[in-house]
Scaffold this motif. Structure first.
Motif, mmCIF file in Angstrom:
data_model
loop_
_atom_site.group_PDB
_atom_site.id
_atom_site.type_symbol
_atom_site.label_atom_id
_atom_site.label_comp_id
_atom_site.label_asym_id
_atom_site.label_seq_id
_atom_site.Cartn_x
_atom_site.Cartn_y
_atom_site.Cartn_z
ATOM 1 N N VAL A 133 0.875 -1.133 0.002
ATOM 2 C CA VAL A 133 -0.043 0.072 0.002
ATOM 3 C C VAL A 133 0.883 1.309 -0.178
ATOM 4 O O VAL A 133 0.586 2.137 -0.891
ATOM 5 C CB VAL A 133 -0.947 -0.119 1.175
ATOM 6 N N GLN A 134 1.818 1.231 0.888
ATOM 7 C CA GLN A 134 2.692 2.403 0.893
ATOM 8 C C GLN A 134 3.594 2.567 -0.560
ATOM 9 O O GLN A 134 3.639 3.851 -0.821
ATOM 10 C CB GLN A 134 3.745 2.371 2.186
ATOM 11 N N GLU A 135 3.974 1.708 -1.060
ATOM 12 C CA GLU A 135 4.814 1.908 -2.181
ATOM 13 C C GLU A 135 3.935 2.500 -3.327
ATOM 14 O O GLU A 135 4.522 3.301 -3.898
ATOM 15 C CB GLU A 135 5.250 0.536 -2.515
ATOM 16 N N TYR A 136 2.702 1.886 -3.392
ATOM 17 C CA TYR A 136 1.731 2.316 -4.571
ATOM 18 C C TYR A 136 1.442 3.673 -4.246
ATOM 19 O O TYR A 136 1.380 4.445 -5.208
ATOM 20 C CB TYR A 136 0.407 1.323 -4.389
ATOM 21 N N THR A 137 0.987 4.114 -2.877
ATOM 22 C CA THR A 137 0.795 5.629 -2.624
ATOM 23 C C THR A 137 1.669 6.644 -2.990
ATOM 24 O O THR A 137 1.704 7.430 -3.617
ATOM 25 C CB THR A 137 0.384 5.812 -1.156
ATOM 26 N N LYS A 309 -11.455 -15.337 -5.226
ATOM 27 C CA LYS A 309 -11.404 -14.338 -4.521
ATOM 28 C C LYS A 309 -10.188 -13.507 -4.728
ATOM 29 O O LYS A 309 -10.036 -12.179 -4.677
ATOM 30 C CB LYS A 309 -11.752 -14.502 -2.996
ATOM 31 N N SER A 310 -9.042 -14.336 -4.952
ATOM 32 C CA SER A 310 -7.716 -13.629 -5.087
ATOM 33 C C SER A 310 -7.697 -12.939 -6.261
ATOM 34 O O SER A 310 -6.558 -11.974 -6.298
ATOM 35 C CB SER A 310 -6.784 -14.947 -5.050
ATOM 36 N N ILE A 311 -8.717 -12.754 -7.258
ATOM 37 C CA ILE A 311 -8.421 -12.158 -8.602
ATOM 38 C C ILE A 311 -8.446 -10.539 -8.161
ATOM 39 O O ILE A 311 -7.791 -9.680 -8.834
ATOM 40 C CB ILE A 311 -9.523 -12.526 -9.384
ATOM 41 N N ARG A 312 -9.232 -10.423 -7.127
ATOM 42 C CA ARG A 312 -9.271 -8.727 -6.840
ATOM 43 C C ARG A 312 -8.434 -8.354 -5.930
ATOM 44 O O ARG A 312 -8.181 -7.178 -5.650
ATOM 45 C CB ARG A 312 -10.562 -8.940 -5.985
ATOM 46 N N PHE A 313 -7.270 -9.299 -5.276
ATOM 47 C CA PHE A 313 -6.341 -8.789 -4.382
ATOM 48 C C PHE A 313 -5.108 -8.199 -5.354
ATOM 49 O O PHE A 313 -4.711 -8.563 -6.141
ATOM 50 C CB PHE A 313 -5.707 -10.083 -3.772
ATOM 51 N N ARG A 314 -4.953 -6.773 -5.156
ATOM 52 C CA ARG A 314 -3.912 -5.943 -5.651
ATOM 53 C C ARG A 314 -2.788 -5.554 -4.950
ATOM 54 O O ARG A 314 -1.784 -5.644 -5.478
ATOM 55 C CB ARG A 314 -4.747 -4.792 -6.289
ATOM 56 N N LEU A 315 -2.973 -4.893 -3.739
ATOM 57 C CA LEU A 315 -2.132 -4.393 -2.932
ATOM 58 C C LEU A 315 -1.820 -5.140 -1.660
ATOM 59 O O LEU A 315 -3.026 -5.472 -1.053
ATOM 60 C CB LEU A 315 -2.288 -3.054 -2.673
ATOM 61 N N TYR A 316 -0.635 -5.109 -1.229
ATOM 62 C CA TYR A 316 -0.546 -5.959 0.177
ATOM 63 C C TYR A 316 -0.456 -4.859 1.214
ATOM 64 O O TYR A 316 0.546 -3.872 1.015
ATOM 65 C CB TYR A 316 0.750 -6.719 0.194
ATOM 66 N N PHE A 323 -4.357 -8.504 1.859
ATOM 67 C CA PHE A 323 -4.326 -8.051 0.366
ATOM 68 C C PHE A 323 -5.604 -6.940 0.460
ATOM 69 O O PHE A 323 -6.718 -7.222 1.091
ATOM 70 C CB PHE A 323 -4.566 -9.026 -0.722
ATOM 71 N N LEU A 324 -5.540 -6.019 -0.454
ATOM 72 C CA LEU A 324 -6.552 -4.811 -0.570
ATOM 73 C C LEU A 324 -6.752 -4.946 -2.155
ATOM 74 O O LEU A 324 -5.822 -5.181 -3.093
ATOM 75 C CB LEU A 324 -6.228 -3.643 -0.270
ATOM 76 N N SER A 325 -8.035 -4.663 -2.565
ATOM 77 C CA SER A 325 -8.589 -4.514 -4.051
ATOM 78 C C SER A 325 -8.291 -2.858 -4.130
ATOM 79 O O SER A 325 -7.913 -2.102 -3.011
ATOM 80 C CB SER A 325 -10.034 -4.710 -4.095
ATOM 81 N N PHE A 326 -8.120 -2.562 -5.561
ATOM 82 C CA PHE A 326 -8.053 -1.156 -5.598
ATOM 83 C C PHE A 326 -9.179 -0.462 -5.245
ATOM 84 O O PHE A 326 -8.987 0.827 -4.973
ATOM 85 C CB PHE A 326 -7.850 -0.944 -7.270
ATOM 86 N N LYS A 327 -10.278 -1.000 -5.262
ATOM 87 C CA LYS A 327 -11.633 -0.354 -4.793
ATOM 88 C C LYS A 327 -11.256 -0.155 -3.123
ATOM 89 O O LYS A 327 -11.697 1.141 -2.547
ATOM 90 C CB LYS A 327 -12.714 -1.107 -5.017
ATOM 91 N N GLU A 328 -10.858 -0.979 -2.490
ATOM 92 C CA GLU A 328 -10.753 -0.855 -1.257
ATOM 93 C C GLU A 328 -9.799 0.325 -0.689
ATOM 94 O O GLU A 328 -9.840 0.942 0.011
ATOM 95 C CB GLU A 328 -10.348 -2.371 -0.441
ATOM 96 N N TYR A 329 -8.536 0.076 -1.455
ATOM 97 C CA TYR A 329 -7.466 1.052 -1.221
ATOM 98 C C TYR A 329 -8.247 2.666 -1.546
ATOM 99 O O TYR A 329 -7.742 3.385 -0.960
ATOM 100 C CB TYR A 329 -6.424 1.062 -2.491
ATOM 101 N N LYS A 330 -8.880 2.818 -2.681
ATOM 102 C CA LYS A 330 -9.530 4.004 -2.798
ATOM 103 C C LYS A 330 -10.325 4.514 -1.674
ATOM 104 O O LYS A 330 -10.349 5.581 -1.406
ATOM 105 C CB LYS A 330 -10.296 3.864 -4.203
ATOM 106 N N GLU A 331 -11.329 3.504 -1.134
ATOM 107 C CA GLU A 331 -11.987 3.884 -0.122
ATOM 108 C C GLU A 331 -11.252 4.243 1.145
ATOM 109 O O GLU A 331 -11.870 5.228 1.693
ATOM 110 C CB GLU A 331 -12.864 2.867 0.255
ATOM 111 N N ARG A 332 -10.071 3.620 1.303
ATOM 112 C CA ARG A 332 -9.142 3.891 2.336
ATOM 113 C C ARG A 332 -8.749 5.428 2.313
ATOM 114 O O ARG A 332 -8.713 6.109 3.329
ATOM 115 C CB ARG A 332 -8.236 2.967 2.626
ATOM 116 N N ILE A 333 -8.186 5.472 1.003
ATOM 117 C CA ILE A 333 -7.876 6.950 0.770
ATOM 118 C C ILE A 333 -8.779 8.111 1.113
ATOM 119 O O ILE A 333 -8.591 9.177 1.516
ATOM 120 C CB ILE A 333 -7.179 7.109 -0.605
#
Length: 352
Positions: A133-137, A309-316, A323-333
């Motif tokens: 998550v941090q690296e992606y951000t 379910k693992s198809i939606r796992f994107r970020l650790y 793992f988080l999906s991109f959607k979950e990451y966006k909601e967290r941001i």
């Protein structure tokens, strides 16, 4: 020595007796894998005179046998299929021709994968690209875009096989040693020679109709197996100072519980936690090692249904170790941004 370390040492010792090849079983596996594949290939070609759909059905089954042949190739790269090193290299090269994988190159890369699996500080060789998550951000726009494209299922599983077969597996890495380079050349030349011979014998159209589905489907299945056995809920990842080989094997690799037919076709590679703990165990002893070692039966178990379910796992996320999906990451941001706007604490992308 701590109790945890003692348990880990004992766990490795408990599976050591299974790390032995049996020539009879290995030879039998070569016969019941390669012979059916060749027969199915011929039948797929002959069935074109009846129906292209019948041919395609036979190609799908043949693709399964390519996956099984790849497991033989895979064991040979670990020098676990035969006691004799030369026998492993010869069979590994032959199965490498069938599966279109360079033996020496893949042997090296896969050894690095085993030595660094789940180590966040040593990613990049023989593994699936994972960003935290941090690296992606903190990444640039272009790096984020590249990562999103890479993790898109249509690209990862759809274009991935094409990249492997036509690019990654066909060229040597920079600095490759002579033995590795010449093995890649040998496999490439052999593939071209076989293709030319088959096209001359049956025509390019028939050849493509039979061969392309077989290799493409096998490629998709292979990437999926590799992906899902390291990308699952609660998978283990750690930085170098905290990383542990045994934990990476047992907690960072899943037990993919498949129906018996699929378990046979995939050479029992679903017992991936056992394989990572002791790579010298040949595929035909993996199930026995699992069943004989109670601690290994506690490994994360996934099934055909739950693995989707693992198809939606994107970020650790290192904070929650999940793992988080991109959607979950966006909601967290959005949530952390709203909290900052209200003056509630500092923004923390790893805060749940």
């Amino acid at each position: 020595m701590s109790k945890d370390k003692e348990k880990q040492v004992q766990l490795k010792k408990s599976v050591a007796p299974f790390a032995k090849s049996e020539t009879r079983k290995s030879v039998l596996q070569i016969i019941n894998s390669i012979v059916p594949f060749l027969l199915l290939w011929i039948l797929a070609y002959q069935s074109l005179a009846i129906s292209i759909w019948l041919s395609l059905c036979l190609s799908v089954i043949a693709a399964g046998f390519v996956v099984r042949i790849f497991i033989i190739f895979h064991d040979c790269t670990h020098m676990s299929f035969f006691k004799n090193g030369k026998a492993n290299r010869v069979v590994g090269t032959i199965t490498g021709i069938i599966t279109h994988f360079p033996f020496e190159k893949w042997k090296r890369n896969h050894a690095i994968h085993h030595a660094t699996s789940s180590n966040l500080d040593k990613r990049g060789t023989g593994d699936v690209w994972v960003m935290t998550v941090q690296e992606y951000t903190e990444a640039s726009f272009w790096k984020k875009l590249g990562y999103r494209l890479y993790r898109n299922p249509f690209i990862l599983f759809g274009l991935g096989p094409l990249y492997l077969f036509f690019i990654s597996n066909r060229f040597n890495r920079k600095g490759a040693k002579r033995k590795e380079r010449w093995n890649t050349y040998l496999i490439n030349v052999s593939i071209v020679a076989i293709y030319v011979l088959l096209i001359w014998a049956i025509g390019w159209q028939s050849f493509l109709i039979v061969q392309v589905p077989i290799m493409y489907i096998a490629g998709v299945l292979g990437i999926w197996l590799f992906y899902v056995q390291h990308t699952f809920e609660d998978s283990y990842f750690e930085n170098e100072e905290e990383w542990d080989y045994v934990k990476a094997a047992v907690e960072g690799s899943s037990y993919y519980k498949l129906p018996k037919v699929l378990e046979w076709i995939t050479g029992s590679i679903g017992y991936h936690h056992v394989h990572h703990l002791a790579p010298r165990i040949p595929n035909y002893h993996l199930e026995e090692a699992h069943e004989s070692t109670p601690p290994l039966q506690k490994a994360t178990t996934i099934t055909l249904a739950t693995s989707l379910k693992s198809i939606r796992f994107r970020l650790y996320d290192q904070e929650t170790m999940s793992f988080l999906s991109f959607k979950e990451y966006k909601e967290r941001i959005k949530t952390t941004g709203a909290r900052l706007h209200l003056g509630i604490g500092r923004p923390n992308i790893q805060e749940k």
